[in-house]
Write an enzyme that holds these catalytic residues in place. Structure first.
Site, mmCIF file in Angstrom:
data_model
loop_
_atom_site.group_PDB
_atom_site.id
_atom_site.type_symbol
_atom_site.label_atom_id
_atom_site.label_comp_id
_atom_site.label_asym_id
_atom_site.label_seq_id
_atom_site.Cartn_x
_atom_site.Cartn_y
_atom_site.Cartn_z
ATOM 1 N N SER A 85 0.843 -1.196 0.000
ATOM 2 C CA SER A 85 0.000 0.000 0.000
ATOM 3 C C SER A 85 0.884 1.255 0.000
ATOM 4 C CB SER A 85 -0.956 -0.067 1.195
ATOM 5 O OG SER A 85 -2.058 0.785 1.008
ATOM 6 N N HIS A 235 -7.365 -6.020 0.450
ATOM 7 C CA HIS A 235 -6.211 -5.117 0.454
ATOM 8 C C HIS A 235 -5.107 -5.614 1.389
ATOM 9 C CE1 HIS A 235 -3.997 -1.516 -0.234
ATOM 10 N NE2 HIS A 235 -4.133 -1.064 0.993
#
Length: 255
Positions: A85, A235
């Site tokens: 990320s 994610h």
């Protein structure tokens, strides 16, 4: 002031860079697995996260410089990097700025494109906690629950809670600065920037951070990029399917 890191194992230097509001502790289990496979693992806390420096400056330029300074300080001339990320974005910016220092790059569930701010609910929840009234861990979780329905996300954030002293909790991350500078996190890579080395992009098959239509942009910046899905994961792919994540990353890093 250097970044805080957890170092284990010996062999080829592998830097692991956490995502927004994360820290090196999130990678404790996986870091150990890489260390067992012949890597000297450096799990970092980036500025304003974990135990690293707190600063009003927070953008990719200063974080790339932090990374560069860390490598110089630890005499790391060439490294592999896994970035998740925000950590993946830092790694991409680092690849453009210091390609000669990078051997192989793994980018986990983030692309080079611009991302609009999307952590508003999380930041609202975190900012709703008033530590002056000395809440307990369960008090903090109860407040977060109103803003952050997802249990996994709450657990992830609760990992950054620590006891400053007896009876007084706080977050390790610098919430004030991260809230003020949140727009900087979505920045895109500079137009026309290219890194020619080997890169593996991993995306959670249930995540929408990297869409199929982003592949072209990825290949424009990283002509040698491979893009693979990690099954049954969103994610937080490294936490949700660690077995496949480690298998894919090791296959790439040791090839």
């Amino acid at each position: 002031m250097s970044l805080y890191s957890r170092i284990e194992g010996s062999g080829k230097p592998l830097l692991i860079i956490h995502g927004f509001l994360g820290m090196s502790d999130n990678w404790k289990t996986l870091g150990g697995q890489y260390a067992e496979r012949g890597f000297e693992v450096h799990a970092l806390d980036m500025r304003n996260h974990g135990r690293s420096l707190q600063s009003d400056e927070f953008n990719y330029d200063v974080m790339v410089q932090d990374l560069y300074d860390y490598c110089k300080e630890h005499n790391l001339e060439k490294v592999d990097i896994i970035g998740h990320s925000m950590g993946g974005k830092i790694s991409m910016f680092f690849a453009m700025a210091h390609p000669e220092m990078l051997e192989k790059l793994v980018v986990a569930d983030i692309g080079p494109k611009y991302y609009r701010p999307h952590h508003q609910d999380i930041l609202a929840g975190l900012n709703a906690v008033d530590f002056s009234v000395k809440p307990s861990r369960s008090d903090v979780e109860e407040i977060l629950q109103h803003y952050i329905p997802d249990f996994g996300t709450r657990q992830f954030l609760m990992k950054s809670l620590y006891w400053v002293e007896s009876g007084q909790l706080a977050f390790r991350f610098n919430l004030k600065v991260l809230t003020e500078k949140i727009d900087n996190i979505g920045a895109a890579l500079p137009e026309g920037s290219v890194y020619d080395g080997p890169v593996l992009f991993l995306r959670g098959d249930k995540s929408d951070y990297i869409k199929d239509q982003d592949f072209e942009t990825i290949h424009n910046h990283f002509p040698k990029a491979m893009i693979k899905d990690i099954k049954n994961s969103g994610h937080w792919l490294h936490a949700e399917n660690p077995k496949d994540f480690v298998a894919e990353t090791l296959a790439f890093l040791t090839a």
